[in-house]
Motif scaffolding. Sequence first.
Motif, PDB file in Angstrom:
ATOM      1  N   ALA A  24      56.156  45.751  29.880  1.00 33.06           N
ATOM      2  CA  ALA A  24      57.215  46.575  29.292  1.00 33.06           C
ATOM      3  C   ALA A  24      57.572  47.780  30.160  1.00 33.06           C
ATOM      4  CB  ALA A  24      56.793  47.044  27.902  1.00 33.06           C
ATOM      5  N   GLY A  25      56.636  48.272  30.962  1.00 38.71           N
ATOM      6  CA  GLY A  25      56.904  49.473  31.750  1.00 38.71           C
ATOM      7  C   GLY A  25      56.782  49.216  33.226  1.00 38.71           C
ATOM      8  N   LYS A  26      56.450  50.255  33.931  1.00 39.02           N
ATOM      9  CA  LYS A  26      56.302  50.174  35.379  1.00 39.02           C
ATOM     10  C   LYS A  26      54.839  49.883  35.716  1.00 39.02           C
ATOM     11  CE  LYS A  26      60.162  53.208  35.701  1.00 39.02           C
ATOM     12  NZ  LYS A  26      60.644  54.544  35.761  1.00 39.02           N
ATOM     13  N   VAL A  27      54.648  49.034  36.715  1.00 44.25           N
ATOM     14  CA  VAL A  27      53.310  48.573  37.073  1.00 44.25           C
ATOM     15  C   VAL A  27      52.935  49.116  38.448  1.00 44.25           C
ATOM     16  CG1 VAL A  27      51.843  46.556  37.455  1.00 44.25           C
ATOM     17  CG2 VAL A  27      53.672  46.455  35.748  1.00 44.25           C
ATOM     18  N   CYS A  28      51.767  49.714  38.524  1.00 42.98           N
ATOM     19  CA  CYS A  28      51.263  50.233  39.793  1.00 42.98           C
ATOM     20  C   CYS A  28      50.847  49.068  40.678  1.00 42.98           C
ATOM     21  CB  CYS A  28      50.070  51.153  39.544  1.00 42.98           C
ATOM     22  SG  CYS A  28      49.349  51.801  41.061  1.00 42.98           S
ATOM     23  N   VAL A  29      51.103  49.209  41.955  1.00 47.37           N
ATOM     24  CA  VAL A  29      50.704  48.157  42.884  1.00 47.37           C
ATOM     25  C   VAL A  29      49.198  47.912  42.809  1.00 47.37           C
ATOM     26  CG1 VAL A  29      50.437  49.632  44.914  1.00 47.37           C
ATOM     27  CG2 VAL A  29      51.077  47.256  45.215  1.00 47.37           C
ATOM     28  N   CYS A  30      48.430  48.945  42.501  1.00 47.97           N
ATOM     29  CA  CYS A  30      46.973  48.773  42.403  1.00 47.97           C
ATOM     30  C   CYS A  30      46.585  47.868  41.226  1.00 47.97           C
ATOM     31  CB  CYS A  30      46.277  50.129  42.300  1.00 47.97           C
ATOM     32  SG  CYS A  30      46.606  51.024  40.778  1.00 47.97           S
ATOM     33  N   GLU A  31      47.462  47.751  40.235  1.00 52.45           N
ATOM     34  CA  GLU A  31      47.214  46.853  39.102  1.00 52.45           C
ATOM     35  C   GLU A  31      47.577  45.406  39.442  1.00 52.45           C
ATOM     36  OE1 GLU A  31      48.172  49.083  35.085  1.00 52.45           O
ATOM     37  OE2 GLU A  31      49.730  49.480  36.595  1.00 52.45           O
ATOM     38  N   LEU A  32      48.403  45.231  40.466  1.00 52.57           N
ATOM     39  CA  LEU A  32      48.841  43.885  40.855  1.00 52.57           C
ATOM     40  C   LEU A  32      47.867  43.216  41.820  1.00 52.57           C
ATOM     41  CD1 LEU A  32      52.617  44.698  41.358  1.00 52.57           C
ATOM     42  CD2 LEU A  32      51.593  43.418  39.462  1.00 52.57           C
ATOM     43  N   VAL A  33      47.223  44.004  42.649  1.00 50.72           N
ATOM     44  CA  VAL A  33      46.326  43.463  43.681  1.00 50.72           C
ATOM     45  C   VAL A  33      45.236  42.557  43.104  1.00 50.72           C
ATOM     46  CG1 VAL A  33      44.663  44.070  45.487  1.00 50.72           C
ATOM     47  CG2 VAL A  33      46.846  45.287  45.342  1.00 50.72           C
ATOM     48  N   PRO A  34      44.559  42.929  42.002  1.00 55.09           N
ATOM     49  CA  PRO A  34      43.484  42.061  41.487  1.00 55.09           C
ATOM     50  C   PRO A  34      43.973  40.688  40.992  1.00 55.09           C
ATOM     51  CG  PRO A  34      43.327  44.255  40.521  1.00 55.09           C
ATOM     52  CD  PRO A  34      44.618  44.192  41.269  1.00 55.09           C
ATOM     53  N   LEU A  35      45.271  40.548  40.775  1.00 51.80           N
ATOM     54  CA  LEU A  35      45.811  39.279  40.285  1.00 51.80           C
ATOM     55  C   LEU A  35      45.920  38.213  41.377  1.00 51.80           C
ATOM     56  CD1 LEU A  35      48.718  40.692  38.093  1.00 51.80           C
ATOM     57  CD2 LEU A  35      46.449  39.958  37.331  1.00 51.80           C
ATOM     58  N   PHE A  36      45.824  38.637  42.633  1.00 51.90           N
ATOM     59  CA  PHE A  36      46.034  37.731  43.764  1.00 51.90           C
ATOM     60  C   PHE A  36      44.880  37.853  44.745  1.00 51.90           C
ATOM     61  CE2 PHE A  36      50.090  39.051  42.042  1.00 51.90           C
ATOM     62  CZ  PHE A  36      50.761  37.858  41.887  1.00 51.90           C
ATOM     63  N   ASP A  37      44.671  36.823  45.496  1.00 53.17           N
ATOM     64  CA  ASP A  37      43.646  36.842  46.535  1.00 53.17           C
ATOM     65  C   ASP A  37      44.303  37.303  47.842  1.00 53.17           C
ATOM     66  OD1 ASP A  37      41.192  36.499  47.761  1.00 53.17           O
ATOM     67  OD2 ASP A  37      41.536  34.368  48.166  1.00 53.17           O
ATOM     68  N   LEU A  38      44.923  38.487  47.779  1.00 50.98           N
ATOM     69  CA  LEU A  38      45.659  39.043  48.908  1.00 50.98           C
ATOM     70  C   LEU A  38      45.348  40.524  49.036  1.00 50.98           C
ATOM     71  CD1 LEU A  38      49.113  37.417  48.091  1.00 50.98           C
ATOM     72  CD2 LEU A  38      47.538  36.690  49.882  1.00 50.98           C
ATOM     73  N   ILE A  66      50.613  42.387  49.299  1.00 53.06           N
ATOM     74  CA  ILE A  66      51.330  42.512  48.018  1.00 53.06           C
ATOM     75  C   ILE A  66      52.506  43.477  48.198  1.00 53.06           C
ATOM     76  CG2 ILE A  66      51.167  43.307  45.617  1.00 53.06           C
ATOM     77  CD1 ILE A  66      49.689  40.682  46.092  1.00 53.06           C
ATOM     78  N   SER A  67      52.274  44.593  48.880  1.00 52.57           N
ATOM     79  CA  SER A  67      53.349  45.566  49.116  1.00 52.57           C
ATOM     80  C   SER A  67      54.482  44.954  49.926  1.00 52.57           C
ATOM     81  CB  SER A  67      52.802  46.798  49.823  1.00 52.57           C
ATOM     82  OG  SER A  67      51.948  47.512  48.961  1.00 52.57           O
ATOM     83  N   HIS A  68      54.148  44.103  50.890  1.00 50.83           N
ATOM     84  CA  HIS A  68      55.187  43.420  51.674  1.00 50.83           C
ATOM     85  C   HIS A  68      56.047  42.544  50.764  1.00 50.83           C
ATOM     86  CE1 HIS A  68      57.247  40.886  54.537  1.00 50.83           C
ATOM     87  NE2 HIS A  68      56.738  39.843  53.923  1.00 50.83           N
ATOM     88  N   HIS A  69      55.398  41.757  49.910  1.00 54.74           N
ATOM     89  CA  HIS A  69      56.144  40.889  48.986  1.00 54.74           C
ATOM     90  C   HIS A  69      57.022  41.725  48.055  1.00 54.74           C
ATOM     91  CE1 HIS A  69      54.541  37.032  50.166  1.00 54.74           C
ATOM     92  NE2 HIS A  69      53.290  37.459  50.028  1.00 54.74           N
ATOM     93  N   ARG A  82      54.757  57.825  42.526  1.00 52.46           N
ATOM     94  CA  ARG A  82      54.007  58.863  41.803  1.00 52.46           C
ATOM     95  C   ARG A  82      52.782  59.169  42.639  1.00 52.46           C
ATOM     96  NH1 ARG A  82      53.754  56.136  35.890  1.00 52.46           N
ATOM     97  NH2 ARG A  82      55.973  55.732  35.652  1.00 52.46           N
ATOM     98  N   GLY A  83      52.847  60.251  43.377  1.00 49.04           N
ATOM     99  CA  GLY A  83      51.738  60.586  44.275  1.00 49.04           C
ATOM    100  C   GLY A  83      51.603  59.543  45.359  1.00 49.04           C
ATOM    101  N   LEU A  84      50.410  58.992  45.501  1.00 45.85           N
ATOM    102  CA  LEU A  84      50.156  57.986  46.532  1.00 45.85           C
ATOM    103  C   LEU A  84      50.605  56.586  46.134  1.00 45.85           C
ATOM    104  CD1 LEU A  84      46.545  59.035  47.621  1.00 45.85           C
ATOM    105  CD2 LEU A  84      48.685  59.462  48.847  1.00 45.85           C
ATOM    106  N   TRP A  85      50.838  56.371  44.853  1.00 49.73           N
ATOM    107  CA  TRP A  85      51.087  55.021  44.366  1.00 49.73           C
ATOM    108  C   TRP A  85      52.559  54.775  44.065  1.00 49.73           C
ATOM    109  CZ3 TRP A  85      47.321  51.844  45.260  1.00 49.73           C
ATOM    110  CH2 TRP A  85      46.026  52.335  45.332  1.00 49.73           C
TER     111      TRP A  85
END
Length: 118
Positions: free
Chosen positions: A60-74, A79-82, A97-100
């Motif tokens: 429903a909201g915005k997702v931090c890239v750090c929350e996406l990384v564990p979903l993939f073996d990458l 992930i940031s490139h994709h 937001r800051g570093l993320w």
Amino acid sequence: MAGAPIKLEPKQKRPTGERCCEPVAYPDVDRRQAERLAGLGKALADPVRLQLVDVLRKHAGKVCVCELVPLFDLTQSTISHHLKVLRDAGIVASERRGLWAYYYVVPDALEELGAWLR
């Protein structure tokens, strides 16, 4: 099988500029729209990017890239490139937001593609 023999006629050369046949259909999209749709298709043509869009659509909201990384073996950089490819295509947007960076699907970004596919 018995039947009438097939009559073969030599191919006739058509006058210059004359069509050999009529098109079966004409495209509904103009060149510019076709280029936009192709750009969306290219961005989504990777399984990881398709899964990223799927995850972002469901959230429903915005997702931090750090929350996406564990979903993939990458790695995070992959992930940031994709996500950059998806962002460049206008499918997702991000907010820093800051570093993320926090990502989300652009509302109606895929509407044109979906309408064309129907």
